[in-house]
Structures are given as structure tokens and as C-alpha cells.
Enzyme design. Sequence first.
Site, PDB file in Angstrom:
ATOM      1  N   CYS A 124       0.685  -1.110  -0.031  1.00 50.75           N
ATOM      2  CA  CYS A 124      -0.074  -0.098   0.015  1.00 50.75           C
ATOM      3  C   CYS A 124       0.847   1.221   0.061  1.00 50.75           C
ATOM      4  O   CYS A 124       0.245   2.472  -0.139  1.00 50.75           O
ATOM      5  CB  CYS A 124      -0.875   0.042   1.053  1.00 50.75           C
ATOM      6  N   HIS A 265      -3.889   6.711   3.194  1.00 51.81           N
ATOM      7  CA  HIS A 265      -4.063   5.216   2.663  1.00 51.81           C
ATOM      8  C   HIS A 265      -5.389   4.790   3.248  1.00 51.81           C
ATOM      9  O   HIS A 265      -5.904   5.189   4.443  1.00 51.81           O
ATOM     10  CB  HIS A 265      -2.962   4.448   3.239  1.00 51.81           C
ATOM     11  N   ASN A 295     -10.088  -1.011   0.223  1.00 47.55           N
ATOM     12  CA  ASN A 295      -8.832  -0.977   0.120  1.00 47.55           C
ATOM     13  C   ASN A 295      -8.011  -1.309  -1.361  1.00 47.55           C
ATOM     14  O   ASN A 295      -8.141  -2.481  -1.479  1.00 47.55           O
ATOM     15  CB  ASN A 295      -8.161  -1.500   1.425  1.00 47.55           C
TER      16      ASN A 295
HETATM   17  O1  UT7 Z   1      -3.810  -2.072   3.645  1.00 43.47           O
HETATM   18  C1  UT7 Z   1      -2.848  -2.429   4.440  1.00 43.47           C
HETATM   19  C2  UT7 Z   1      -3.061  -2.283   5.896  1.00 43.47           C
HETATM   20  N1  UT7 Z   1      -4.424  -3.142   6.134  1.00 43.47           N
HETATM   21  C3  UT7 Z   1      -4.820  -2.333   7.216  1.00 43.47           C
HETATM   22  O2  UT7 Z   1      -4.582  -1.407   7.684  1.00 43.47           O
HETATM   23  C4  UT7 Z   1      -6.015  -3.258   7.687  1.00 43.47           C
HETATM   24  C5  UT7 Z   1      -5.950  -3.233   9.504  1.00 43.47           C
HETATM   25  N2  UT7 Z   1      -6.924  -3.933  10.003  1.00 43.47           N
HETATM   26  C6  UT7 Z   1      -8.392  -3.468  10.011  1.00 43.47           C
HETATM   27  O3  UT7 Z   1      -8.747  -2.701   9.404  1.00 43.47           O
HETATM   28  C7  UT7 Z   1      -9.184  -4.234  11.054  1.00 43.47           C
HETATM   29  O4  UT7 Z   1      -8.314  -5.197  12.024  1.00 43.47           O
HETATM   30  C8  UT7 Z   1     -10.185  -5.419  10.303  1.00 43.47           C
HETATM   31  C9  UT7 Z   1     -11.108  -4.452   9.345  1.00 43.47           C
HETATM   32  C10 UT7 Z   1      -9.581  -6.185   9.281  1.00 43.47           C
HETATM   33  C11 UT7 Z   1     -10.866  -6.125  11.280  1.00 43.47           C
HETATM   34  O5  UT7 Z   1     -11.532  -5.513  12.131  1.00 43.47           O
HETATM   35  P1  UT7 Z   1     -11.404  -5.672  13.827  1.00 43.47           P
HETATM   36  O6  UT7 Z   1     -12.274  -4.653  14.432  1.00 43.47           O
HETATM   37  O7  UT7 Z   1     -10.122  -5.706  14.094  1.00 43.47           O
HETATM   38  O8  UT7 Z   1     -12.157  -7.112  13.835  1.00 43.47           O
HETATM   39  P2  UT7 Z   1     -11.542  -8.624  14.339  1.00 43.47           P
HETATM   40  O9  UT7 Z   1     -10.520  -9.106  13.358  1.00 43.47           O
HETATM   41  O10 UT7 Z   1     -11.068  -8.122  15.943  1.00 43.47           O
HETATM   42  O11 UT7 Z   1     -12.878  -9.437  14.505  1.00 43.47           O
HETATM   43  C12 UT7 Z   1     -13.934  -9.046  15.352  1.00 43.47           C
HETATM   44  C13 UT7 Z   1     -15.131 -10.169  15.030  1.00 43.47           C
HETATM   45  C14 UT7 Z   1     -14.496 -11.410  14.994  1.00 43.47           C
HETATM   46  O12 UT7 Z   1     -15.484 -12.343  15.484  1.00 43.47           O
HETATM   47  P3  UT7 Z   1     -15.082 -12.864  17.145  1.00 43.47           P
HETATM   48  O13 UT7 Z   1     -13.939 -13.618  17.159  1.00 43.47           O
HETATM   49  O14 UT7 Z   1     -14.922 -11.696  17.956  1.00 43.47           O
HETATM   50  O15 UT7 Z   1     -16.382 -13.758  17.283  1.00 43.47           O
HETATM   51  C15 UT7 Z   1     -14.426 -11.762  13.373  1.00 43.47           C
HETATM   52  O16 UT7 Z   1     -14.704 -13.243  13.354  1.00 43.47           O
HETATM   53  O17 UT7 Z   1     -15.552  -9.797  13.702  1.00 43.47           O
HETATM   54  C16 UT7 Z   1     -15.325 -11.063  12.954  1.00 43.47           C
HETATM   55  N3  UT7 Z   1     -15.403 -10.794  11.578  1.00 43.47           N
HETATM   56  C17 UT7 Z   1     -16.694 -10.509  10.867  1.00 43.47           C
HETATM   57  N4  UT7 Z   1     -17.738 -10.485  11.162  1.00 43.47           N
HETATM   58  C18 UT7 Z   1     -18.686  -9.961   9.952  1.00 43.47           C
HETATM   59  C19 UT7 Z   1     -14.140 -10.525  10.994  1.00 43.47           C
HETATM   60  N5  UT7 Z   1     -14.676 -10.457   9.656  1.00 43.47           N
HETATM   61  C20 UT7 Z   1     -16.077 -10.234   9.758  1.00 43.47           C
HETATM   62  C21 UT7 Z   1     -16.848  -9.772   8.686  1.00 43.47           C
HETATM   63  N6  UT7 Z   1     -18.147  -9.956   8.819  1.00 43.47           N
HETATM   64  N7  UT7 Z   1     -16.417  -9.483   7.461  1.00 43.47           N
END
Ligand code: UT7
Length: 338
Positions: A124, A265, A295
Site C-alpha cells: 500500500c 491510505h 482498500n
Molecule cells: O492496507 C494494508 C493495511 N491494512 C490495514 O490497515 C487493515 C488493518 N486492520 C483492520 O482494518 C481491521 O483489523 C479489520 C477490518 C481487518 C478487522 O476489524 P477488527 O475490528 O479488528 O475485527 P477483528 O478482526 O478483531 O474481528 C472481530 C470479530 C471476530 O469475531 P469474534 O472472534 O469476535 O467472534 C471476527 O471473526 O468480527 C468477526 N469478523 C466479521 N464479522 C462479520 C471478521 N470479519 C467479519 C466480517 N463480517 N466480514
Amino acid sequence: MSEPAASSPKEIIPVRIAGTGSYLPERIMTNHDLEKSVDTSDEWITSRTGIRERRIAAEGEHTSHLAAKAAEKALEQAGIDAADVELIIVATITPDTLTPATACYVQQHIGSLRAVAFDVSAACSGFLYALELARHSVGSGAFKNALIIGAEKLSSFVDWTDRNTCVLFGDGAGAAVIVPSTNGDGRILSCQLGTDGAQAELLNIPGGGSACPVSIDAPSDKLAFLAMQGREVFKHAVNAMKKAAIDAISAAGLTAKDIKLLIPHQANLRIIDAIVERLEINRDDVFINLDKYGNTSAAAVAIALDEANRQGRIESGDKVLLVAFGAGLTWASAIIEW
Ligand code: UT7
């Protein structure tokens, strides 16, 4: 033995952006479309990321095609003939082929047959890595101009059954033309790049390279897809982008108050909000389009810069702060006086 001559950095002349362009594929995939294929919801995606829809390239439309369309618009705005382009740098992690570089295909698509062409792989941050390379290449006098492009077809590298990643990414391309600056017509004031290879595992495409070649026996091997430890990447993104932004502002001899527009970004609205809060930049002075495109990795800052430019969000003399973060880990920032 004689002492090596003290090295003094060679002077580079100021350079500016003479034109920008972008291209997004026609097909729109909404969060509601994704609800039909994976266990997710529009509510989850919107509240956790800010993304509402993304563009998906057509079959047969490769990264180089997206890049070429963005490039042609940037050249048109710059008033430079494709045949006169001397350097093409494509930033991408989704090349048409592992070799040759996507930039070689772009050279052919747009007819810049005299141009030297190669790719940069810095995820990115790639467009800003390309900007810094172009700044030195044109600023040193080695090339009269440079065409830099961030282009991605991430839809080909996303596991469409993995809700953790497939809702985040999209396809698109953005481009800019770099030329020497003459008095009063803008210039790139500073550019800062950084890398931390110790965190390479946090975000990668493990298969398809020499460490894990593509297997004809297992064409659907998940190792060929993008994998990310989202929460960890999130923390690094906020810290690295904040520091990169501060470093670019200070290297340009400015303060945050001098920044007319921040173009970050476009990965996650929550990351952008965290940075904006820490930098004390007005939320209205931040360009955001991730709701429309998701993204798009190396293309994200490039597309946003072009949209800000064409929407009249940047005027002559304005100081624009660009900041990016991605796999590597890599980060980058730049201040452009428009
Ligand atoms: O471009 C390069 C750089 N990339 C980034 O900067 C991305 C950085 N990371 C992020 O933006 C975030 O961490 C994400 C958007 C990827 C994820 O958001 P989060 O708030 O960190 O969620 P998480 O990974 O902690 O997941 C929370 C919950 C999980 O369920 P449990 O374990 O709490 O039951 C996931 O399984 O949300 C669940 N989950 C979803 N639920 C519905 C993960 N993806 C989804 C989804 N729909 N698409």
C-alpha cells in the site's frame, strides 16, 4: 590505504506533479452483494471499516489495463505525449505476471516505447515509494519526466470464502506525471519512507513465489491468497502512519496547521480517524473515498490524489500531506506543494 572520499548527497532540482489520473473498473460489488456469499453484514463492514462498496475488474481486464487507463488520463492532464515519457514505475502487489514487470505491459498499452519501465513492490506504500524514486530520477536530470502508477487487481488474490479479508479489498489504479518544477508552479517538499521486514508475516501472499511455487496439482491452494492478521496490522498502521506524517511535516519545515489536505491510505476509517485525532488535523481537511472503493493497496493514495485534484479540493500553493502503510511492513509519507 586511502580514506574513501566523503560522500556528499547530490543536489536534486525540485520536481512537481504535472497531471493525475485514475481508473476504476465498472463493476460495483456492494456489502449487500457480499452478504449473499459469506457470513457478514453491511452493518459489520460499514461500522468496522467504513467501506460500502468496491470495484471489481472484468475478466480479461488485468492490472496493466487499469494502470494504462489511469496513466493516459494523467498524461492528458499533464499535456505530455505518451511517446515522450522517459520512465514508467508501476507500484503493485498484483502484477499481471511475476515477470516481466507490469510496467512493461503498460509501456506497450500506452505506446511509451522509449520509456524505461519497471515495478515497485511495497504494497500500500508503493505509490509513494514510486514518487520518491521519480523525485530523484527526474530531480537528478537522469530522466526528463516520470509516469508513476499505483495499480491493483486484488480481486484475483482474495479468498472469496474468507470474510476476514474479502470484504476489505477492491481493484483500481491511479497515476501521476512528475516533471521538473519551474518557479512558482508547485513542488514535492519532502518524502519519507520506512520498512520493517521483521513483521512480514502479518500481511502477505505466501504462495506463488520461490518459497512456495504455484502447484498445478492444487490450483485452488489458499496459499496464493492474501492473508492478514488484521488486529495487529491495525495497531502498526496507526503508529507508523502517525509517525510518517509527523516526519514529513517536519522535514518540510511545516506544522500540521499548514496542511490544506491530508490524503491517507484508504484501508479503514477507524485507522484514519485515529491518525487525524493524533495529528490534530481538521476532519474536514481529510480526503476519504474508501466507502466507494475499499482498500486498493498501492492504488489507494493515487486514486484519492486524482479525485481530490479533479474535484478542486487542492489549489495552487496548497500543501498536501500523503501518507500510506502496508505489507512489508512498509510506510511512506510526502508533502506536496501544489
Ligand atoms: O492496507 C494494508 C493495511 N491494512 C490495514 O490497515 C487493515 C488493518 N486492520 C483492520 O482494518 C481491521 O483489523 C479489520 C477490518 C481487518 C478487522 O476489524 P477488527 O475490528 O479488528 O475485527 P477483528 O478482526 O478483531 O474481528 C472481530 C470479530 C471476530 O469475531 P469474534 O472472534 O469476535 O467472534 C471476527 O471473526 O468480527 C468477526 N469478523 C466479521 N464479522 C462479520 C471478521 N470479519 C467479519 C466480517 N463480517 N466480514
